[in-house]
Design an enzyme around this catalytic site. Structure first.
Site, PDB file in Angstrom:
ATOM      1  N   LYS A   1      34.592  43.280  39.295  1.00 39.65           N
ATOM      2  CA  LYS A   1      34.523  43.580  40.731  1.00 39.65           C
ATOM      3  C   LYS A   1      35.019  44.998  41.042  1.00 39.65           C
ATOM      4  O   LYS A   1      34.380  45.731  41.779  1.00 39.65           O
ATOM      5  CB  LYS A   1      35.400  42.556  41.457  1.00 39.65           C
ATOM      6  CG  LYS A   1      35.076  42.316  42.879  1.00 39.65           C
ATOM      7  CD  LYS A   1      35.714  41.014  43.375  1.00 39.65           C
ATOM      8  CE  LYS A   1      37.017  40.653  42.749  1.00 39.65           C
ATOM      9  NZ  LYS A   1      38.210  41.051  43.480  1.00 39.65           N
TER      10      LYS A   1
ATOM     11  N   ARG B   1      39.865  35.624  50.900  1.00 40.22           N
ATOM     12  CA  ARG B   1      40.060  34.770  49.734  1.00 40.22           C
ATOM     13  C   ARG B   1      40.226  33.307  50.126  1.00 40.22           C
ATOM     14  O   ARG B   1      40.285  32.456  49.253  1.00 40.22           O
ATOM     15  CB  ARG B   1      41.325  35.196  49.011  1.00 40.22           C
ATOM     16  CG  ARG B   1      41.101  36.047  47.769  1.00 40.22           C
ATOM     17  CD  ARG B   1      42.471  36.489  47.327  1.00 40.22           C
ATOM     18  NE  ARG B   1      42.611  36.783  45.935  1.00 40.22           N
ATOM     19  CZ  ARG B   1      42.489  37.982  45.408  1.00 40.22           C
ATOM     20  NH1 ARG B   1      42.103  38.995  46.142  1.00 40.22           N
ATOM     21  NH2 ARG B   1      42.727  38.165  44.128  1.00 40.22           N
TER      22      ARG B   1
ATOM     23  N   ARG C   1      42.205  43.457  29.066  1.00 37.17           N
ATOM     24  CA  ARG C   1      42.738  44.409  30.045  1.00 37.17           C
ATOM     25  C   ARG C   1      44.270  44.435  30.007  1.00 37.17           C
ATOM     26  O   ARG C   1      44.874  45.494  30.122  1.00 37.17           O
ATOM     27  CB  ARG C   1      42.258  44.022  31.452  1.00 37.17           C
ATOM     28  CG  ARG C   1      42.748  44.962  32.520  1.00 37.17           C
ATOM     29  CD  ARG C   1      41.956  44.804  33.796  1.00 37.17           C
ATOM     30  NE  ARG C   1      42.497  43.747  34.634  1.00 37.17           N
ATOM     31  CZ  ARG C   1      41.917  43.318  35.760  1.00 37.17           C
ATOM     32  NH1 ARG C   1      40.761  43.816  36.148  1.00 37.17           N
ATOM     33  NH2 ARG C   1      42.463  42.371  36.481  1.00 37.17           N
TER      34      ARG C   1
ATOM     35  N   ARG D   1      49.399  45.422  33.296  1.00 31.51           N
ATOM     36  CA  ARG D   1      49.592  44.914  34.655  1.00 31.51           C
ATOM     37  C   ARG D   1      50.485  43.688  34.581  1.00 31.51           C
ATOM     38  O   ARG D   1      50.259  42.807  33.779  1.00 31.51           O
ATOM     39  CB  ARG D   1      48.233  44.509  35.264  1.00 31.51           C
ATOM     40  CG  ARG D   1      47.711  45.492  36.285  1.00 31.51           C
ATOM     41  CD  ARG D   1      46.328  45.116  36.756  1.00 31.51           C
ATOM     42  NE  ARG D   1      46.298  43.909  37.579  1.00 31.51           N
ATOM     43  CZ  ARG D   1      45.292  43.606  38.398  1.00 31.51           C
ATOM     44  NH1 ARG D   1      44.265  44.425  38.510  1.00 31.51           N
ATOM     45  NH2 ARG D   1      45.303  42.498  39.100  1.00 31.51           N
TER      46      ARG D   1
ATOM     47  N   ARG E   1      45.665  32.677  38.123  1.00 31.61           N
ATOM     48  CA  ARG E   1      44.831  33.440  39.056  1.00 31.61           C
ATOM     49  C   ARG E   1      43.408  32.874  39.095  1.00 31.61           C
ATOM     50  O   ARG E   1      42.790  32.809  40.149  1.00 31.61           O
ATOM     51  CB  ARG E   1      44.807  34.921  38.671  1.00 31.61           C
ATOM     52  CG  ARG E   1      46.119  35.618  38.981  1.00 31.61           C
ATOM     53  CD  ARG E   1      46.152  37.019  38.418  1.00 31.61           C
ATOM     54  NE  ARG E   1      45.228  37.917  39.088  1.00 31.61           N
ATOM     55  CZ  ARG E   1      44.624  38.939  38.497  1.00 31.61           C
ATOM     56  NH1 ARG E   1      44.807  39.177  37.217  1.00 31.61           N
ATOM     57  NH2 ARG E   1      43.841  39.721  39.177  1.00 31.61           N
TER      58      ARG E   1
HETATM   59  P1  AMP Z   1      43.385  41.452  43.113  1.00 31.16           P
HETATM   60  O1  AMP Z   1      43.606  42.826  42.578  1.00 31.16           O
HETATM   61  O2  AMP Z   1      42.313  41.391  44.170  1.00 31.16           O
HETATM   62  O3  AMP Z   1      43.162  40.437  42.023  1.00 31.16           O
HETATM   63  O4  AMP Z   1      44.738  41.018  43.870  1.00 31.16           O
HETATM   64  C1  AMP Z   1      45.971  41.008  43.197  1.00 31.16           C
HETATM   65  C2  AMP Z   1      46.953  40.071  43.907  1.00 31.16           C
HETATM   66  O5  AMP Z   1      47.159  40.508  45.270  1.00 31.16           O
HETATM   67  C3  AMP Z   1      46.482  38.627  44.039  1.00 31.16           C
HETATM   68  O6  AMP Z   1      46.753  37.867  42.882  1.00 31.16           O
HETATM   69  C4  AMP Z   1      47.288  38.153  45.253  1.00 31.16           C
HETATM   70  O7  AMP Z   1      48.640  37.900  44.886  1.00 31.16           O
HETATM   71  C5  AMP Z   1      47.275  39.389  46.146  1.00 31.16           C
HETATM   72  N1  AMP Z   1      46.129  39.406  47.084  1.00 31.16           N
HETATM   73  C6  AMP Z   1      45.085  40.288  47.087  1.00 31.16           C
HETATM   74  N2  AMP Z   1      44.201  40.021  48.066  1.00 31.16           N
HETATM   75  C7  AMP Z   1      44.668  38.940  48.722  1.00 31.16           C
HETATM   76  C8  AMP Z   1      44.204  38.151  49.811  1.00 31.16           C
HETATM   77  N3  AMP Z   1      43.041  38.423  50.433  1.00 31.16           N
HETATM   78  N4  AMP Z   1      44.970  37.102  50.216  1.00 31.16           N
HETATM   79  C9  AMP Z   1      46.122  36.802  49.613  1.00 31.16           C
HETATM   80  N5  AMP Z   1      46.616  37.480  48.559  1.00 31.16           N
HETATM   81  C10 AMP Z   1      45.914  38.553  48.105  1.00 31.16           C
END
Ligand code: AMP
Length: 187
Positions: free
Chosen positions: A14, A89, A126, A132, A143
């Protein structure tokens, strides 16, 4: 004018595709994960509050993330379109986004589809290069579980001609080509 939502599990490519689309369309990349990680890195009050949640791979509250996104989408650089990555989400977030975008709805909802085994493998690879804090095996599984439990309801929220499924297991260039075809299909 393109207002794009890119959906897909962690490890679906993504982020990579989002960058390519934003360059191609010259629109801002609104990544909620990126914004939250920046907040943690800055050591702000918000960052301290959400650090533990991110480290566990859980979701921050709908209210918090919706207010962050609402503020971001209200800025001038979003007037000519944008790409959302990582939001909404949950169903509540999808409904909140409908309210934010009431007179300017999303033009393209694109889902990248990748098999479960491929996602786990990509995320572990990754983890080795990026370090990370949310890329250990348990957190990865969590996740994906969180994604499967909650985010699929988001996909169900969107249907009809604005929704497109793309096979994300192909090469980066192939996926990018398929995404562009979809973006040109409707404008
Ligand atoms: P991502 O990089 O999009 O996988 O986001 C990393 C982390 O940020 C996720 O595992 C959540 O803890 C938090 N996060 C990102 N976007 C959201 C969202 N729309 N709602 C809630 N938590 C979020």
């Amino acid at each position: 004018m393109k207002r794009v939502l890119l959906v897909g599990p962690p490890g679906s490519g993504k982020g990579t595709q989002a960058e390519k689309i934003c360059k191609y369309l010259n629109i801002p990349h609104i990544s909620t994960g990126g914004m939250l990680r920046d907040a943690v890195a800055s050591g702000s009050d918000l960052g301290k509050k959400i650090e533990g949640i991110l480290a566990k791979g859980e979701l921050v509250s709908d209210e918090l993330i919706t207010s962050i996104v609402g503020e971001r989408l209200g800025r001038d650089d979003c007037k000519n379109g944008f790409l959302l990555d990582g939001f909404p989400r949950t169903k509540a977030q999808a409904q909140a986004l409908d309210r934010i975008l009431v007179d300017k709805p999303l033009t393209h909802i694109i889902e990248l589809v990748v098999p479960h085994e491929d996602i786990v493998k990509r995320l572990l690879d990754r983890a080795k290069v990026q370090a990370r804090s949310d890329d250990t095996i348990d957190v990865i599984e969590n996740r994906i579980k969180v994604y499967e439990a909650q985010t699929k309801t988001v996909v169900e929220h969107y249907s009809g001609s604005r929704f497109f499924k793309i096979d994300g297991s192909k090469t980066i260039d192939e996926v990018s080509h398929d995404v562009r075809k979809v973006l040109e299909h409707l404008s």
